[in-house]
Design a protein around this motif. Structure first.
Motif, PDB file in Angstrom:
ATOM      1  N   PRO A  31     -22.649   5.252   4.586  1.00 49.23           N
ATOM      2  CA  PRO A  31     -21.527   5.635   3.785  1.00 49.23           C
ATOM      3  C   PRO A  31     -20.197   5.091   4.302  1.00 49.23           C
ATOM      4  N   TYR A  32     -20.153   5.170   5.738  1.00 46.06           N
ATOM      5  CA  TYR A  32     -18.976   4.965   6.470  1.00 46.06           C
ATOM      6  C   TYR A  32     -18.884   3.220   6.236  1.00 46.06           C
ATOM      7  N   ALA A  33     -19.763   2.565   6.236  1.00 48.73           N
ATOM      8  CA  ALA A  33     -19.927   1.127   6.127  1.00 48.73           C
ATOM      9  C   ALA A  33     -19.134   0.594   4.614  1.00 48.73           C
ATOM     10  N   ILE A  34     -19.858   1.373   3.762  1.00 49.29           N
ATOM     11  CA  ILE A  34     -19.451   1.002   2.394  1.00 49.29           C
ATOM     12  C   ILE A  34     -18.107   1.288   2.128  1.00 49.29           C
ATOM     13  N   ASP A  35     -17.519   2.618   2.264  1.00 47.51           N
ATOM     14  CA  ASP A  35     -16.304   2.726   2.446  1.00 47.51           C
ATOM     15  C   ASP A  35     -15.214   1.688   3.241  1.00 47.51           C
ATOM     16  N   ALA A  36     -15.656   1.547   4.297  1.00 49.15           N
ATOM     17  CA  ALA A  36     -14.953   0.616   5.372  1.00 49.15           C
ATOM     18  C   ALA A  36     -14.989  -0.726   4.530  1.00 49.15           C
ATOM     19  N   THR A  37     -16.003  -1.260   3.949  1.00 50.44           N
ATOM     20  CA  THR A  37     -15.868  -2.465   3.182  1.00 50.44           C
ATOM     21  C   THR A  37     -14.733  -2.382   2.086  1.00 50.44           C
ATOM     22  N   VAL A  38     -14.651  -1.480   1.276  1.00 46.77           N
ATOM     23  CA  VAL A  38     -13.524  -1.241   0.334  1.00 46.77           C
ATOM     24  C   VAL A  38     -12.287  -1.380   0.681  1.00 46.77           C
ATOM     25  N   LYS A  39     -12.207  -0.489   1.935  1.00 42.96           N
ATOM     26  CA  LYS A  39     -10.798  -0.341   2.490  1.00 42.96           C
ATOM     27  C   LYS A  39     -10.469  -1.528   3.330  1.00 42.96           C
ATOM     28  N   MET A  40     -11.322  -2.466   3.407  1.00 44.88           N
ATOM     29  CA  MET A  40     -11.074  -3.738   4.314  1.00 44.88           C
ATOM     30  C   MET A  40     -10.303  -5.011   3.304  1.00 44.88           C
ATOM     31  N   ASP A  41     -10.879  -4.712   1.607  1.00 43.51           N
ATOM     32  CA  ASP A  41     -10.321  -5.449   0.895  1.00 43.51           C
ATOM     33  C   ASP A  41      -8.854  -5.026   0.541  1.00 43.51           C
ATOM     34  N   MET A  42      -8.647  -3.942   0.843  1.00 44.59           N
ATOM     35  CA  MET A  42      -7.165  -3.352   0.620  1.00 44.59           C
ATOM     36  C   MET A  42      -6.438  -3.607   1.638  1.00 44.59           C
ATOM     37  N   VAL A  43      -6.849  -3.726   2.997  1.00 40.43           N
ATOM     38  CA  VAL A  43      -6.020  -3.861   3.820  1.00 40.43           C
ATOM     39  C   VAL A  43      -5.693  -5.503   4.108  1.00 40.43           C
ATOM     40  N   ASN A  44      -7.044  -6.447   3.561  1.00 41.07           N
ATOM     41  CA  ASN A  44      -6.616  -7.864   3.398  1.00 41.07           C
ATOM     42  C   ASN A  44      -5.550  -7.998   2.342  1.00 41.07           C
ATOM     43  N   ASP A  45      -5.642  -7.327   1.144  1.00 38.63           N
ATOM     44  CA  ASP A  45      -4.518  -7.607   0.263  1.00 38.63           C
ATOM     45  C   ASP A  45      -3.216  -7.270   0.864  1.00 38.63           C
ATOM     46  N   MET A  99       0.618  -1.146   0.000  1.00 41.19           N
ATOM     47  CA  MET A  99      -0.210  -0.063   0.123  1.00 41.19           C
ATOM     48  C   MET A  99       0.997   1.071   0.050  1.00 41.19           C
ATOM     49  N   SER A 100       0.504   2.236  -0.803  1.00 43.36           N
ATOM     50  CA  SER A 100       1.196   3.363  -1.006  1.00 43.36           C
ATOM     51  C   SER A 100       1.427   4.086   0.464  1.00 43.36           C
ATOM     52  N   ALA A 101       2.588   4.666   0.623  1.00 46.13           N
ATOM     53  CA  ALA A 101       2.443   5.554   1.824  1.00 46.13           C
ATOM     54  C   ALA A 101       2.050   6.775   1.885  1.00 46.13           C
ATOM     55  N   SER A 102       1.778   7.239   0.757  1.00 46.93           N
ATOM     56  CA  SER A 102       0.950   8.510   0.302  1.00 46.93           C
ATOM     57  C   SER A 102      -0.439   8.480   0.822  1.00 46.93           C
ATOM     58  N   LYS A 103      -0.998   9.445   1.437  1.00 49.89           N
ATOM     59  CA  LYS A 103      -2.219   9.362   1.916  1.00 49.89           C
ATOM     60  C   LYS A 103      -3.199  10.213   1.248  1.00 49.89           C
ATOM     61  N   PHE A 104      -4.668   9.896   1.307  1.00 45.18           N
ATOM     62  CA  PHE A 104      -5.619  10.528   0.726  1.00 45.18           C
ATOM     63  C   PHE A 104      -6.522  10.824   1.517  1.00 45.18           C
ATOM     64  N   ARG A 105      -7.375  11.935   1.459  1.00 43.80           N
ATOM     65  CA  ARG A 105      -8.387  12.446   2.256  1.00 43.80           C
ATOM     66  C   ARG A 105      -9.795  12.126   1.683  1.00 43.80           C
ATOM     67  N   THR A 106     -10.492  11.212   2.052  1.00 42.52           N
ATOM     68  CA  THR A 106     -11.838  10.974   1.791  1.00 42.52           C
ATOM     69  C   THR A 106     -12.628  11.969   1.835  1.00 42.52           C
ATOM     70  N   GLY A 107     -13.608  11.993   1.036  1.00 41.90           N
ATOM     71  CA  GLY A 107     -14.756  12.801   1.260  1.00 41.90           C
ATOM     72  C   GLY A 107     -15.486  12.763   2.248  1.00 41.90           C
TER      73      GLY A 107
END
Length: 282
Positions: free
Chosen positions: A158-172, A1-9
């Motif tokens: 919206p929090y849960a939807i975004d959390a689900t996407v990020k969970m896939d990223m963390v699992n990867d 995962m990239s060290a650069s950060k992004f700020r979610t809406g």
């Protein structure tokens, strides 16, 4: 995962809503004196803090929001001030302070409509500190726990939807860590230890949809052939071919098995788009 950060809406939108509804602790180092106590109208303190946020003067904003808490601890303004502290700390990359403010909000207002935001921000603060797979994955595990909590507590939001996407990223990310350790063992002639790591990627349901599964299956083919376990290698190759016939890893496995006289039934096909590319084009 990239060290650069992004700020979610989600981060900005939730705080903006809280700020607009107003119609109007922790000290960050010994070199930064706290605001001198001066009793002032709560609206003036809060609005000054909000102006500092708009000017991106995060540390100054926190000072004023803390003063709101200190002078008016049981007011509605205090609740809003804690939310704004979470946001200001986060924007200033003071993740631990943001997490502490979120914990304080959750402890004081567990049933408040803004509690999902506090839970979400705790997870995001850990998520944005995830490092490469060569380092300790403590932040990844903490982020995963926090994201799961958000998805469990607030399904459909919206929090849960975004959390689900990020969970896939963390699992990867976590699957990538298992692969890195497995490759290390394989390079150092510890095949059984390597097999255990690769099987973790294959057998863990959370890791099976990650980008690392095809390689894990290939590595098992590779190791089992070295160990003389041709049937086991063939079995892993068949699973790889059935699920990922277009993967470069299957083309490699097919070539290895063919050299050993165990040509799989499924021939490699042209590489297909991954599930992630289909989900997020480009």
């Amino acid at each position: 995962m990239s060290a650069s950060k992004f700020r979610t809406g989600l981060v900005l939108a939730a705080v903006a809503i809280s700020a607009l509804s107003t119609s109007a602790c922790l000290n960050r180092g010994a070199n930064r004196p706290r605001l001198a106590y001066e009793e002032r109208p709560v609206e003036a303190l809060y609005n000054t803090g909000y102006q500092r946020v708009q000017a991106r003067r995060w540390a100054d904003a926190v000072d004023y929001f803390q003063e709101v808490e200190r002078q008016h601890p049981y007011s509605e303004w205090s609740r809003r001030a804690i939310l704004m502290q979470i946001y200001a700390y986060y924007q200033d990359n003071h993740y631990q302070e943001a997490i502490a403010a979120a914990d304080r909000f959750i402890a004081l207002f567990p049933g408040n409509p803004s509690a999902p935001y506090a839970f979400y921000m705790k997870a995001i603060c850990n998520f944005e500190q995830i490092t490469d797979v060569g380092r300790d994955q403590g932040y990844a595990l903490a982020a995963l726990d926090g994201l799961r909590e958000v998805a469990r507590r607030y399904p459909g939001t919206p929090y849960a939807i975004d959390a689900t996407v990020k969970m896939d990223m963390v699992n990867d990310q976590l699957a990538g860590k298992e692969m890195a350790i497995g490759r290390y063992y394989q390079r150092n002639n510890q095949p059984l230890a390597a097999i255990n790591r690769y099987k973790t990627v294959i057998d863990n349901p959370a890791y099976q949809r990650t980008s690392h599964t095809p390689e894990a299956l290939y590595r098992l083919v590779e190791i089992n052939l070295v160990l003389g376990l041709k049937e086991e290698a063939m079995r892993n190759g068949s699973v790889l071919g059935f699920n990922y016939p277009g993967s470069p890893w299957y083309a490699e496995a097919y070539a290895l098995l063919t050299e050993e006289g165990a040509t799989p039934e499924v021939a490699p096909t042209a590489q297909r788009e991954s599930w992630l590319r289909r989900l997020i084009p480009g």
